[in-house]
Design a protein around this motif. Structure first.
Motif, PDB file in Angstrom:
ATOM      1  N   ASP A  87       0.845  -1.192   0.000  1.00 50.38           N
ATOM      2  CA  ASP A  87       0.000   0.000   0.000  1.00 50.38           C
ATOM      3  C   ASP A  87       0.880   1.241   0.000  1.00 50.38           C
ATOM      4  O   ASP A  87       1.065   1.903   1.019  1.00 50.38           O
ATOM      5  CB  ASP A  87      -0.912  -0.037   1.232  1.00 50.38           C
ATOM      6  CG  ASP A  87      -1.940   1.084   1.219  1.00 50.38           C
ATOM      7  OD1 ASP A  87      -1.952   1.858   0.246  1.00 50.38           O
ATOM      8  OD2 ASP A  87      -2.711   1.187   2.200  1.00 50.38           O
ATOM      9  N   ASN A 109      -0.778   4.515   1.164  1.00 53.20           N
ATOM     10  CA  ASN A 109      -1.546   4.401   2.406  1.00 53.20           C
ATOM     11  C   ASN A 109      -3.037   4.642   2.181  1.00 53.20           C
ATOM     12  O   ASN A 109      -3.706   5.321   2.968  1.00 53.20           O
ATOM     13  CB  ASN A 109      -1.011   5.372   3.465  1.00 53.20           C
ATOM     14  CG  ASN A 109      -1.486   5.012   4.869  1.00 53.20           C
ATOM     15  OD1 ASN A 109      -1.755   3.849   5.166  1.00 53.20           O
ATOM     16  ND2 ASN A 109      -1.602   6.004   5.729  1.00 53.20           N
ATOM     17  N   GLY A 125      -4.949   3.374   5.033  1.00 50.13           N
ATOM     18  CA  GLY A 125      -4.714   4.023   6.322  1.00 50.13           C
ATOM     19  C   GLY A 125      -4.099   3.103   7.362  1.00 50.13           C
ATOM     20  O   GLY A 125      -4.270   3.308   8.563  1.00 50.13           O
ATOM     21  N   ALA A 181      -0.725   2.348   7.566  1.00 52.37           N
ATOM     22  CA  ALA A 181       0.669   2.644   7.910  1.00 52.37           C
ATOM     23  C   ALA A 181       0.725   3.050   9.385  1.00 52.37           C
ATOM     24  O   ALA A 181      -0.033   3.895   9.840  1.00 52.37           O
ATOM     25  CB  ALA A 181       1.206   3.766   7.032  1.00 52.37           C
ATOM     26  N   SER A 207       1.951  -1.698   9.991  1.00 54.18           N
ATOM     27  CA  SER A 207       3.391  -1.552   9.761  1.00 54.18           C
ATOM     28  C   SER A 207       3.959  -0.805  10.966  1.00 54.18           C
ATOM     29  O   SER A 207       3.214  -0.197  11.733  1.00 54.18           O
ATOM     30  CB  SER A 207       3.652  -0.771   8.462  1.00 54.18           C
ATOM     31  OG  SER A 207       3.323   0.590   8.620  1.00 54.18           O
ATOM     32  N   ASP A 250       4.451   5.351  10.589  1.00 55.09           N
ATOM     33  CA  ASP A 250       3.572   6.032   9.640  1.00 55.09           C
ATOM     34  C   ASP A 250       4.182   6.151   8.253  1.00 55.09           C
ATOM     35  O   ASP A 250       3.453   6.275   7.263  1.00 55.09           O
ATOM     36  CB  ASP A 250       3.243   7.442  10.168  1.00 55.09           C
ATOM     37  CG  ASP A 250       2.374   7.386  11.412  1.00 55.09           C
ATOM     38  OD1 ASP A 250       1.774   6.323  11.667  1.00 55.09           O
ATOM     39  OD2 ASP A 250       2.312   8.403  12.137  1.00 55.09           O
ATOM     40  N   ASP A 251       5.512   6.169   8.170  1.00 54.63           N
ATOM     41  CA  ASP A 251       6.151   6.307   6.863  1.00 54.63           C
ATOM     42  C   ASP A 251       6.581   4.967   6.271  1.00 54.63           C
ATOM     43  O   ASP A 251       7.324   4.926   5.299  1.00 54.63           O
ATOM     44  CB  ASP A 251       7.351   7.246   6.949  1.00 54.63           C
ATOM     45  CG  ASP A 251       8.414   6.744   7.926  1.00 54.63           C
ATOM     46  OD1 ASP A 251       8.111   5.838   8.719  1.00 54.63           O
ATOM     47  OD2 ASP A 251       9.544   7.276   7.884  1.00 54.63           O
ATOM     48  N   PRO A 293       5.045   1.647   4.504  1.00 51.42           N
ATOM     49  CA  PRO A 293       3.787   1.153   3.935  1.00 51.42           C
ATOM     50  C   PRO A 293       3.426  -0.236   4.462  1.00 51.42           C
ATOM     51  O   PRO A 293       4.306  -1.053   4.737  1.00 51.42           O
ATOM     52  CB  PRO A 293       4.077   1.119   2.433  1.00 51.42           C
ATOM     53  CG  PRO A 293       5.556   1.024   2.319  1.00 51.42           C
ATOM     54  CD  PRO A 293       6.105   1.786   3.489  1.00 51.42           C
TER      55      PRO A 293
END
Length: 810
Positions: free
Chosen positions: A94, A97, A100, A102, A106, A109-110, A112
């Motif tokens: 993804d 994202n 949503g 991430a 994972s 947030d940065d 994927p």
């Protein structure tokens, strides 16, 4: 124990099943113009009857419950140069994202979210056999299952991370109320035993009787499966997609339903054709689909595969024997294979054992109401006839042989016409560019020494470090560099390389992280940094890996992450581990253009926090004490060897506080031993601590073994400088101890002395001899001389250290 004569009827009654409704539903599906054939993954009986149905009906199109996104790969699956076991591999990343996830699915947030799905195929998998049969009759084949990534739930406020994507129809069957009651009535110990008994060893009048029996079983299972389960596990979404794909293909290709055949899990035979809801759309992102070699082990239950085959090689042998018209020989063939494997493991097994096992398996099958032995009967017979004791003890080699013969070692091949994923192409291109092609041409170990001062050696080192980080099993370093600049060994590595069939599947799994070896290393290291945030030891290890893999962008990022982790981590062992990794980086600094001042700052901060954390581990549980002592030694080594001028006084004070606050004899001994190594405590003072235990109450006296074990776990100077005092203290202790306390102390005392090198034990032996007036004995002259020399050297070293300290040179 004999089976109930009508277990299915009793099970239906216990499950509260409406038998007439089930029968009507089955007849409705079987009478449909569209020919539905229920399957179970990796079933020989299903494969055999399905092949007969396709060859007899000669449909124009065969719909198969396989990943729809892989339909274009079917010609490669049935290519003559493709040899199962293979697997269809589908991955989704993804990138933008859109789901949503991430930071939820994972580590950050940065980073994927990534998902992957494997669809294994064996030579006897019904889906694979159906593809081959369709090719024979010239039928088109269409995969109809929903792409796995369409089932991934998007993130919502307060929602937990999504579950792993699973499309395992078998769970719906063996978790159903009908099967559970059937297992109780018939005495089945497992789902595979039930399946083999109901379908694999039974004789059926023909394809239609088999199809009806399968459909009835699956209808009963579906009728006794909670509706909530089906509504929430993705079953309905998948069935909507299947039915939509079937209808669209028939309409677009102008094919009549009677000219088509549907191969799907028996549970889906009864999908709702009037369901107006649409299947979920597939989210945007990067999708890769290919066919890869697979292995019998990876498709086995032992590997953790949810729909695993418990004995791929056993069923492969059975399938091949059936092709030769002698399927009943499978028991003999399998027993012989197990006994051969057992003999290789050291079990004294013979031909007489093989005969006994085969006869016993036949008898068990009759007693259990089966027309022929299933694998469970054979295994029970092997244990009964060949194990002369408890299976988990005396039968350990036999159990290993059963697993080895049942699972097998076969690895499949994929036609070269398919081509390869970008990361696999990049791997082969780099192997050629780095002149490592020889590794690919042979499956034997190749030793490769590298000098990183040479351009080719440096590039090879980076590439191999990247592969190792990606867990691609092609090589390991034989001897890591020592870090000694004076000899140049920090520039040298020695790798042991060996090509194997597991290399390409491992590369394919890393395709989730990037299209090349470098980009996959970047992606995975970024993810690992995010996952390890807050753990100083692991984060600093990532910094070392970033340097080894020559990832400059990640080096700077890892440095920042190390600083944050060091400042927030209060775990002593983790901080000491981090300090060790930073010491390696410090030695690399001159050759890798690293910011030395930045590394030195990290070392000082890490050292200070480790010292402050030290008193907090003075009373850890026993299972953590060994790692605490190892970390203590590493911290001391950093103080003694570091170029960064670490505060030795701070370390000594922290050790002293830990010793004063420790209620654990072993740890207190280690802390006091360390103070002796630092020369903040004299050997005589340390010996006095041991002597004090001789005069203590019994409950304290018996801890002397643990106390001494802690001392000898860290201290060496005390042995050379204070051997006489230590021996005298031990002599006082042993003289004071009664028989029972002595026996209590003895194991740990022996363990303590086992830590010493032979020369150190010799030093103590010399002190013992001297204490008892034996030092002049002729046989001790050589030992006495060497001990005396060693002790004198140690005393000189102590005097030099004192002078250097007074002059401010230490």
């Amino acid at each position: 124990m004999a089976r109930s004569p009508k277990p299915t009827e009793e099970a239906a009654s216990r499950a509260g099943l409406d038998v007439e409704a089930v029968r009507a539903r089955v007849e409705s599906v079987l009478a449909d113009e569209l020919y539905w054939f229920p399957v179970r993954h990796h079933s020989l009986a299903v494969a055999r009857h399905l092949e007969q149905a396709i060859l007899a009906r000669r449909p124009r199109v065969v719909f198969i419950e396989g990943p729809h996104e892989a339909t274009s790969l079917i010609p490669h699956v049935v290519d003559a140069k493709t040899r199962p076991p293979v697997a269809i591999y589908s991955s989704y990343r993804d990138d933008d994202n859109v789901l949503g996830l991430a930071g939820i699915a994972s580590p950050a947030d940065d980073v994927p979210a990534r998902f992957a799905s494997w669809y294994p195929l064996l030579a006897y998998s019904p889906e694979y056999v159906a593809m081959l049969a369709a090719r024979k009759v010239g039928a088109e084949v269409v995969f109809i299952d929903l792409p796995h990534h369409a089932l991934i739930r998007a993130a919502g406020a307060g929602q937990p991370p999504p579950p792993a994507v699973e499309q395992e129809d078998e769970k719906l069957l063996f978790e159903s109320g009908f099967y559970q009651r059937l297992a109780e009535v018939a005495g089945y110990r497992s789902w595979p035993e039930a399946w083999d008994s109901l379908f694999e060893v039974r004789e059926f009048a023909g394809v239609e009787e088999f199809r009806r029996e399968m459909a009835t079983f699956c209808a009963a299972a579906r009728a006794t499966t909670p509706g909530e389960r089906v509504r929430t596990d993705g079953t309905l979404e998948r069935e909507r997609f299947m039915w939509q794909t079937i209808r669209a293909t028939l309409r677009d290709d102008k094919i009549a339903p009677k000219e088509a055949l549907v191969v799907c899990g028996g549970f889906h035979l009864f999908l709702d054709r009037h369901d107006k809801a649409l299947p979920p759309p597939t989210p945007a992102g990067t999708v890769y689909v290919t066919v890869v070699p697979y292995s019998f082990f990876r498709v086995s239950e032992l590997s953790g595969y949810a729909a695993g085959n418990r004995a791929p090689q056993f069923y492969q042998t059975w399938w091949e024997l059936e092709q030769e018209g002698r399927g009943k020989d499978v028991v003999v063939e399998h027993v012989v294979a197990v006994l051969k494997a057992g003999r290789r493991g050291g079990e004294p097994l013979s031909s007489a054992d093989a005969i006994a096992v085969c006869q016993h398996a036949l008898m068990l099958a009759r007693l259990r109401g089966r027309p022929a032995p299933v694998l469970d009967d054979v295994h029970d017979a092997l244990i009964t006839c060949c194990c002369k004791g408890a299976p988990e003890d005396q039968g350990a080699h036999l159990l290993q042989a059963i697993d080895a013969a049942g699972i097998g070692t076969k690895i499949g091949k994929v036609t070269p016409a398919l081509g390869q994923l970008p990361i696999v192409n990049d791997f082969h291109a780099q192997m050629s560019d780095l002149d490592l092609g020889e590794v690919l041409e042979r499956e034997r170990r190749m030793v490769l020494p590298l000098d990183k001062r040479e351009p080719l050696g440096a590039r090879r080192s980076v590439f191999l470090h990247r592969l190792r980080f990606l867990t691609v099993p092609i090589g390991e370093m034989d001897a890591p560099p020592s870090g000694d600049f004076s000899t140049g060994t920090i520039f040298k590595e020695k790798w042991a390389l060996r090509w194997g069939p597991a290399v390409e599947p491992a590369l394919i799994e890393q395709n989730l992280y990037g299209d090349t070896v470098e980009s996959a290393s970047l992606g995975r290291l970024r993810e690992e940094l995010a996952r390890d945030a807050g753990h100083a030891g692991k984060t600093c290890r990532r910094l070392v890996e970033a340097v080894d893999m020559d990832l400059p962008d990640l080096v700077a990022r890892a440095e920042d992450a190390c600083g944050r982790a060091i400042d927030t981590d209060s775990r002593f062992v983790s901080l000491c581990d981090a300090l060790g990794h930073l010491a390696v980086i410090e030695r690399y600094a001159a050759t890798r253009n690293l910011r030395r001042e930045r590394i030195e700052d990290l070392i000082e901060r890490c050292f200070d926090r480790a010292c402050f954390a030290l008193p907090g581990v003075s009373s850890v549980p026993e299972d953590q004490q060994a790692e605490v002592v190892e970390a203590l030694r590493a911290l001391a080594e950093a103080v003694l060897r570091s170029r960064a001028g670490l505060d030795r006084a701070l370390f000594a004070e922290s050790v002293r506080q830990a010793a004063q606050g420790s209620p654990v004899p072993f740890l207190r001994g280690a802390f006091l031993g360390m103070l002796t190594e630092l020369r903040d405590l004299t050997p005589e003072d340390l010996a006095a601590e041991v002597a004090a235990l001789a005069r203590a109450p019994v409950e304290l006296m018996i801890t002397a073994g643990d106390f001494l074990d802690g001392i000898l776990a860290v201290s060496r100077t005390s042995i050379l400088l204070g051997a006489d005092a230590l021996i005298a203290a031990l002599d006082e202790l042993l003289r004071a101890a009664e028989w029972e306390p002595f026996l209590t102390m003895l194991p740990r005392l022996r363990a303590a002395f086992e830590r010493l090198h032979e020369s150190q034990r010799g030093s103590l032996a010399g002190s013992v001899a001297s204490l008892y007036g034996l030092a002049q004995g002729e046989e001790l002259m050589e030992l006495g001389a060497s001990v005396g020399a060693a002790a004198r050297i140690a005393r000189i070293d102590e005097q030099v250290a004192r002078i250097m300290s007074e002059w401010g040179l230490e």
